[in-house]
Design an enzyme around this catalytic site. Sequence first.
Site, PDB file in Angstrom:
ATOM      1  CE  LYS A  69     -31.044 -22.341  12.732  1.00  0.00           C
ATOM      2  NZ  LYS A  69     -30.889 -23.426  11.754  1.00  0.00           N
ATOM      3  CG  ASP A 106     -28.035 -25.840  10.676  1.00  0.00           C
ATOM      4  OD1 ASP A 106     -28.397 -26.649  11.558  1.00  0.00           O
ATOM      5  OD2 ASP A 106     -28.598 -24.740  10.486  1.00  0.00           O
TER       6      ASP A 106
HETATM    7  P1  NAP Z   1     -35.250 -20.184   5.662  1.00  0.00           P
HETATM    8  O1  NAP Z   1     -33.986 -19.455   5.925  1.00  0.00           O
HETATM    9  O2  NAP Z   1     -36.557 -19.543   6.003  1.00  0.00           O
HETATM   10  O3  NAP Z   1     -35.261 -20.574   4.099  1.00  0.00           O
HETATM   11  C1  NAP Z   1     -36.387 -21.132   3.508  1.00  0.00           C
HETATM   12  C2  NAP Z   1     -36.073 -21.568   2.082  1.00  0.00           C
HETATM   13  O4  NAP Z   1     -37.216 -22.225   1.525  1.00  0.00           O
HETATM   14  C3  NAP Z   1     -35.745 -20.398   1.145  1.00  0.00           C
HETATM   15  O5  NAP Z   1     -34.807 -20.820   0.185  1.00  0.00           O
HETATM   16  C4  NAP Z   1     -37.118 -20.144   0.487  1.00  0.00           C
HETATM   17  O6  NAP Z   1     -37.030 -19.513  -0.769  1.00  0.00           O
HETATM   18  C5  NAP Z   1     -37.602 -21.560   0.317  1.00  0.00           C
HETATM   19  N1  NAP Z   1     -39.060 -21.641   0.164  1.00  0.00           N
HETATM   20  C6  NAP Z   1     -39.997 -21.403   1.118  1.00  0.00           C
HETATM   21  N2  NAP Z   1     -41.226 -21.611   0.614  1.00  0.00           N
HETATM   22  C7  NAP Z   1     -41.068 -22.001  -0.681  1.00  0.00           C
HETATM   23  C8  NAP Z   1     -41.973 -22.336  -1.737  1.00  0.00           C
HETATM   24  N3  NAP Z   1     -43.292 -22.340  -1.539  1.00  0.00           N
HETATM   25  N4  NAP Z   1     -41.447 -22.693  -2.924  1.00  0.00           N
HETATM   26  C9  NAP Z   1     -40.105 -22.707  -3.123  1.00  0.00           C
HETATM   27  N5  NAP Z   1     -39.212 -22.383  -2.176  1.00  0.00           N
HETATM   28  C10 NAP Z   1     -39.679 -22.021  -0.962  1.00  0.00           C
HETATM   29  O7  NAP Z   1     -35.270 -21.587   6.444  1.00  0.00           O
HETATM   30  P2  NAP Z   1     -34.013 -22.499   6.818  1.00  0.00           P
HETATM   31  O8  NAP Z   1     -33.563 -22.202   8.183  1.00  0.00           O
HETATM   32  O9  NAP Z   1     -33.036 -22.426   5.714  1.00  0.00           O
HETATM   33  O10 NAP Z   1     -34.689 -23.954   6.882  1.00  0.00           O
HETATM   34  C11 NAP Z   1     -35.110 -24.613   5.699  1.00  0.00           C
HETATM   35  C12 NAP Z   1     -35.710 -25.967   6.068  1.00  0.00           C
HETATM   36  O11 NAP Z   1     -34.687 -26.799   6.609  1.00  0.00           O
HETATM   37  C13 NAP Z   1     -36.791 -25.850   7.147  1.00  0.00           C
HETATM   38  O12 NAP Z   1     -37.853 -26.712   6.800  1.00  0.00           O
HETATM   39  C14 NAP Z   1     -36.112 -26.327   8.410  1.00  0.00           C
HETATM   40  O13 NAP Z   1     -37.000 -26.950   9.303  1.00  0.00           O
HETATM   41  C15 NAP Z   1     -35.113 -27.342   7.844  1.00  0.00           C
HETATM   42  N6  NAP Z   1     -33.924 -27.468   8.710  1.00  0.00           N
HETATM   43  C16 NAP Z   1     -33.649 -28.726   9.210  1.00  0.00           C
HETATM   44  C17 NAP Z   1     -32.536 -28.891  10.014  1.00  0.00           C
HETATM   45  C18 NAP Z   1     -32.234 -30.264  10.569  1.00  0.00           C
HETATM   46  O14 NAP Z   1     -31.394 -30.364  11.485  1.00  0.00           O
HETATM   47  N7  NAP Z   1     -32.836 -31.321  10.041  1.00  0.00           N
HETATM   48  C19 NAP Z   1     -31.689 -27.807  10.332  1.00  0.00           C
HETATM   49  C20 NAP Z   1     -31.995 -26.561   9.787  1.00  0.00           C
HETATM   50  C21 NAP Z   1     -33.118 -26.406   8.979  1.00  0.00           C
HETATM   51  P3  NAP Z   1     -37.030 -17.895  -0.888  1.00  0.00           P
HETATM   52  O15 NAP Z   1     -35.608 -17.484  -0.705  1.00  0.00           O
HETATM   53  O16 NAP Z   1     -37.558 -17.657  -2.247  1.00  0.00           O
HETATM   54  O17 NAP Z   1     -37.943 -17.366   0.193  1.00  0.00           O
END
Ligand code: NAP
Length: 276
Positions: A69, A106
Site C-alpha cells: 500500500k 479504508d
Molecule cells: P500493518 O500496517 O502491518 O499494521 C499492523 C498493526 O498491528 C501495527 O499497529 C502493529 O503494531 C500491530 N501489531 C501486530 N502484531 C501485534 C502484536 N502481537 N501485539 C500488538 N500489536 C500488534 O497492517 P494494516 O494494514 O494496518 O492491517 C491491520 C489489520 O487490519 C490486519 O489484520 C488487516 O487484515 C485488517 N484490515 C482489514 C480491512 C478490512 O477491510 N476489513 C482493511 C484493512 C486492514 P507495531 O506498530 O508495533 O508493529
Amino acid sequence: MSAEAHRYAVFGQPIAHSLSPQIHTAFAEQLGIRLGYETIDVAPSGFADAVRRFFDDGGLGANVTLPHKEAAFALAQQHTEDASRVGAANTLTALVGGLVQAHNTDGSGFVRDITERHALDLRGHDALLLGAGGAAKAVAWALLDAGVKTLTIVNRTPERADALADAIGEPARCHTRYWDGLDGECFDLVVNATSIGVTGGSFDLPMSILQDHGTCYDLCYGTASASFKGWATAAGTHYFCDGLGMLVEQAADAFERWHGQRPDTDPVYDLLRQRF
Ligand code: NAP
C-alpha cells in the site's frame, strides 16, 4: 467494448485468499457492467514494474493490499486527500496521459459500515484505537471526521502511535497512551486495527476500559476476529462488529470511483457472511 478492455486487478502477496475478485465481479454483475478482474501476486521488488505493465497494457484500476500500500502511494503521480493523509493507497486509477491516481478507501469503508450497516452514530463517542499501522491511520482520520469526541491511540510500538497523533495535530481531541497505561480510562467504542488476529498475540487490556453498553469493532473478520471478540465479550460489549462489512464497503468505494455507479453492498455482504 470487450471484457478485456475493462481490466481491473488486485495486487498483493500473498493474494490467492483475496475476496476482491468475487466482490468486484458481483458488483459488476449487479449493475450489468462487463469487466475482467484478476489477482496479481508480486513481491515488493517487482511491484512498481508490475503496476506499470498493468496500466501500460490497458488496466483501468487496481486494488492494492499488503504489503504494497505504501509503494502504491509512492508510484502514483496524483494523490487524493484520503491517500495523502495515510501515506498509503489501496486504490489506483488510470488517468489520461498515462498518469496514475492513488486513493485510499479504508477509512470511508470503515465509517460507512459502522454508521450505515451497524447504525452507530459516531458523533460524541470516546473512542480507543488499537494499532497505528496503515489501516489504523485511515480509521483514525475517518473517526475524527465522523465526529468522535475523543480518540485515544495505543500501539505496541508507541512511537508509531505518537507519530500518527502528531500528524493529525488535534491534541485536544486525539492523543496517545501506552498499551499498558490504560487503567482508569473508559471508552464507549474500541476499534481493533492491529493484525493480532492474523499474526498472533493477545489483547492484554483491562476489561474496565469498556464502558457499559460499549461497542467493539474489529477490522479483522472470520477466524481472525476470534481473539478480539473474546476480549470484547469478556469485557461485556453491548455490540460487536467484525471487518467483513468494511471489506465490502471499501471495495464499493473503489468500484464507484472506477465505474461511476454505487453497487448495493448488502447482497454481497450477505453472501460473504454465509462463509465468515
Ligand atoms: P500493518 O500496517 O502491518 O499494521 C499492523 C498493526 O498491528 C501495527 O499497529 C502493529 O503494531 C500491530 N501489531 C501486530 N502484531 C501485534 C502484536 N502481537 N501485539 C500488538 N500489536 C500488534 O497492517 P494494516 O494494514 O494496518 O492491517 C491491520 C489489520 O487490519 C490486519 O489484520 C488487516 O487484515 C485488517 N484490515 C482489514 C480491512 C478490512 O477491510 N476489513 C482493511 C484493512 C486492514 P507495531 O506498530 O508495533 O508493529
